[in-house]
Write a protein that holds these residues in place. Structure first.
Motif, mmCIF file in Angstrom:
data_model
loop_
_atom_site.group_PDB
_atom_site.id
_atom_site.type_symbol
_atom_site.label_atom_id
_atom_site.label_comp_id
_atom_site.label_asym_id
_atom_site.label_seq_id
_atom_site.Cartn_x
_atom_site.Cartn_y
_atom_site.Cartn_z
ATOM 1 N N TRP A 83 0.812 -1.216 0.000
ATOM 2 C CA TRP A 83 0.000 0.000 0.000
ATOM 3 C C TRP A 83 0.844 1.264 0.000
ATOM 4 O O TRP A 83 0.379 2.333 -0.387
ATOM 5 C CB TRP A 83 -0.971 0.006 1.186
ATOM 6 N N ARG A 84 2.130 1.158 0.418
ATOM 7 C CA ARG A 84 3.018 2.326 0.421
ATOM 8 C C ARG A 84 3.595 2.604 -0.958
ATOM 9 O O ARG A 84 4.179 3.649 -1.189
ATOM 10 C CB ARG A 84 4.168 2.123 1.412
ATOM 11 N N GLY A 85 3.490 1.653 -1.875
ATOM 12 C CA GLY A 85 4.003 1.842 -3.227
ATOM 13 C C GLY A 85 5.441 1.365 -3.363
ATOM 14 O O GLY A 85 5.960 0.638 -2.520
ATOM 15 N N LEU A 86 6.071 1.771 -4.429
ATOM 16 C CA LEU A 86 7.438 1.349 -4.729
ATOM 17 C C LEU A 86 8.443 2.197 -3.963
ATOM 18 O O LEU A 86 8.250 3.403 -3.790
ATOM 19 C CB LEU A 86 7.711 1.460 -6.227
ATOM 20 N N ARG A 87 9.533 1.551 -3.557
ATOM 21 C CA ARG A 87 10.620 2.251 -2.866
ATOM 22 C C ARG A 87 11.950 1.725 -3.402
ATOM 23 O O ARG A 87 12.072 0.560 -3.773
ATOM 24 C CB ARG A 87 10.579 2.003 -1.348
ATOM 25 N N TRP A 88 12.959 2.605 -3.441
ATOM 26 C CA TRP A 88 14.307 2.241 -3.881
ATOM 27 C C TRP A 88 15.220 2.222 -2.672
ATOM 28 O O TRP A 88 15.167 3.128 -1.825
ATOM 29 C CB TRP A 88 14.807 3.244 -4.922
ATOM 30 N N LYS A 89 16.075 1.200 -2.593
ATOM 31 C CA LYS A 89 17.009 1.073 -1.481
ATOM 32 C C LYS A 89 18.201 2.002 -1.695
ATOM 33 O O LYS A 89 18.836 1.982 -2.750
ATOM 34 C CB LYS A 89 17.525 -0.356 -1.362
ATOM 35 N N ARG A 90 18.502 2.795 -0.684
ATOM 36 C CA ARG A 90 19.649 3.705 -0.757
ATOM 37 C C ARG A 90 20.945 2.944 -0.998
ATOM 38 O O ARG A 90 21.792 3.387 -1.775
ATOM 39 C CB ARG A 90 19.745 4.540 0.522
ATOM 40 N N THR A 91 21.109 1.792 -0.362
ATOM 41 C CA THR A 91 22.343 1.020 -0.533
ATOM 42 C C THR A 91 22.519 0.551 -1.975
ATOM 43 O O THR A 91 23.632 0.528 -2.485
ATOM 44 C CB THR A 91 22.371 -0.194 0.416
ATOM 45 N N LYS A 92 21.415 0.193 -2.631
ATOM 46 C CA LYS A 92 21.489 -0.229 -4.042
ATOM 47 C C LYS A 92 21.798 0.971 -4.941
ATOM 48 O O LYS A 92 22.556 0.851 -5.906
ATOM 49 C CB LYS A 92 20.189 -0.901 -4.483
ATOM 50 N N LEU A 93 21.223 2.112 -4.636
ATOM 51 C CA LEU A 93 21.525 3.323 -5.406
ATOM 52 C C LEU A 93 23.001 3.694 -5.235
ATOM 53 O O LEU A 93 23.678 4.039 -6.211
ATOM 54 C CB LEU A 93 20.630 4.486 -4.971
ATOM 55 N N ASP A 94 23.503 3.601 -3.997
ATOM 56 C CA ASP A 94 24.910 3.906 -3.740
ATOM 57 C C ASP A 94 25.830 2.976 -4.536
ATOM 58 O O ASP A 94 26.835 3.419 -5.098
ATOM 59 C CB ASP A 94 25.229 3.786 -2.252
ATOM 60 N N ALA A 95 25.492 1.690 -4.582
ATOM 61 C CA ALA A 95 26.310 0.721 -5.322
ATOM 62 C C ALA A 95 26.306 1.046 -6.811
ATOM 63 O O ALA A 95 27.353 0.986 -7.472
ATOM 64 C CB ALA A 95 25.801 -0.695 -5.077
ATOM 65 N N TRP A 96 25.145 1.406 -7.364
ATOM 66 C CA TRP A 96 25.060 1.769 -8.782
ATOM 67 C C TRP A 96 25.897 3.019 -9.057
ATOM 68 O O TRP A 96 26.685 3.055 -10.003
ATOM 69 C CB TRP A 96 23.600 2.001 -9.173
ATOM 70 N N ILE A 97 25.762 4.028 -8.209
ATOM 71 C CA ILE A 97 26.513 5.277 -8.393
ATOM 72 C C ILE A 97 28.017 5.011 -8.331
ATOM 73 O O ILE A 97 28.790 5.550 -9.120
ATOM 74 C CB ILE A 97 26.070 6.325 -7.344
ATOM 75 N N ALA A 98 28.431 4.164 -7.407
ATOM 76 C CA ALA A 98 29.861 3.853 -7.256
ATOM 77 C C ALA A 98 30.432 3.179 -8.499
ATOM 78 O O ALA A 98 31.622 3.321 -8.795
ATOM 79 C CB ALA A 98 30.075 2.970 -6.036
ATOM 80 N N GLU A 99 29.603 2.469 -9.243
ATOM 81 C CA GLU A 99 30.061 1.758 -10.443
ATOM 82 C C GLU A 99 30.000 2.604 -11.721
ATOM 83 O O GLU A 99 30.480 2.169 -12.769
ATOM 84 C CB GLU A 99 29.234 0.483 -10.644
ATOM 85 N N LEU A 100 29.436 3.800 -11.649
ATOM 86 C CA LEU A 100 29.374 4.651 -12.844
ATOM 87 C C LEU A 100 30.784 5.039 -13.273
ATOM 88 O O LEU A 100 31.627 5.367 -12.421
ATOM 89 C CB LEU A 100 28.562 5.919 -12.553
ATOM 90 N N PRO A 101 31.052 4.996 -14.583
ATOM 91 C CA PRO A 101 32.394 5.368 -15.041
ATOM 92 C C PRO A 101 32.636 6.862 -14.856
ATOM 93 O O PRO A 101 31.728 7.675 -15.014
ATOM 94 C CB PRO A 101 32.380 4.996 -16.524
ATOM 95 N N GLU A 102 33.848 7.170 -14.504
ATOM 96 C CA GLU A 102 34.213 8.576 -14.348
ATOM 97 C C GLU A 102 34.660 9.133 -15.692
ATOM 98 O O GLU A 102 35.265 8.428 -16.500
ATOM 99 C CB GLU A 102 35.337 8.716 -13.331
ATOM 100 N N LYS A 103 34.360 10.383 -15.900
ATOM 101 C CA LYS A 103 34.785 11.063 -17.114
ATOM 102 C C LYS A 103 36.281 11.354 -16.987
ATOM 103 O O LYS A 103 36.736 11.826 -15.939
ATOM 104 C CB LYS A 103 34.001 12.366 -17.270
ATOM 105 N N PRO A 104 37.074 11.057 -18.034
ATOM 106 C CA PRO A 104 38.509 11.350 -17.939
ATOM 107 C C PRO A 104 38.742 12.847 -17.755
ATOM 108 O O PRO A 104 37.978 13.669 -18.249
ATOM 109 C CB PRO A 104 39.074 10.875 -19.270
ATOM 110 N N PRO A 105 39.789 13.211 -17.027
ATOM 111 C CA PRO A 105 40.066 14.636 -16.821
ATOM 112 C C PRO A 105 40.390 15.326 -18.148
ATOM 113 O O PRO A 105 40.948 14.710 -19.059
ATOM 114 C CB PRO A 105 41.269 14.649 -15.888
ATOM 115 N N ARG A 106 40.023 16.575 -18.218
ATOM 116 C CA ARG A 106 40.333 17.351 -19.419
ATOM 117 C C ARG A 106 41.830 17.606 -19.479
ATOM 118 O O ARG A 106 42.475 17.824 -18.464
ATOM 119 C CB ARG A 106 39.596 18.684 -19.407
ATOM 120 N N LYS A 107 42.325 17.601 -20.696
ATOM 121 C CA LYS A 107 43.759 17.892 -20.888
ATOM 122 C C LYS A 107 43.932 19.404 -20.900
ATOM 123 O O LYS A 107 43.197 20.134 -21.557
ATOM 124 C CB LYS A 107 44.256 17.289 -22.190
ATOM 125 N N CYS A 108 44.914 19.841 -20.183
ATOM 126 C CA CYS A 108 45.225 21.255 -20.124
ATOM 127 C C CYS A 108 46.266 21.558 -21.214
ATOM 128 O O CYS A 108 47.332 20.959 -21.255
ATOM 129 C CB CYS A 108 45.773 21.608 -18.756
#
Length: 66
Positions: free
Chosen positions: A37-62
């Motif tokens: 009855w409360r509806g759908l919920r997302w687990k913070r720990t699962k969101l954190d794990a997904w965010i941690a696995e996102l590729p980082e953008k390479p630094p810009r060359k100066c």
């Protein structure tokens, strides 16, 4: 919000990921937990794990002018 809840609504989860709810729907692969009855919920720990696995953008060359 300094203390994010362990289970988040779509809107809260989207804000946690710094996205609109529509962007969250398109980009987030994390599945939701059905809270009945409360509806759908997302687990913070699962969101954190997904965010941690996102590729980082390479630094810009100066480029310095000689």
């Amino acid at each position: 919000m300094p203390d994010w809840p362990a289970l988040m609504t779509r809107e809260t989860a989207a804000a946690y990921c710094d996205m609109t709810p529509e962007q969250f729907d398109r980009q987030c692969p994390v599945g939701a937990v059905d809270q009945g009855w409360r509806g759908l919920r997302w687990k913070r720990t699962k969101l954190d794990a997904w965010i941690a696995e996102l590729p980082e953008k390479p630094p810009r060359k100066c480029v310095l002018n000689p």
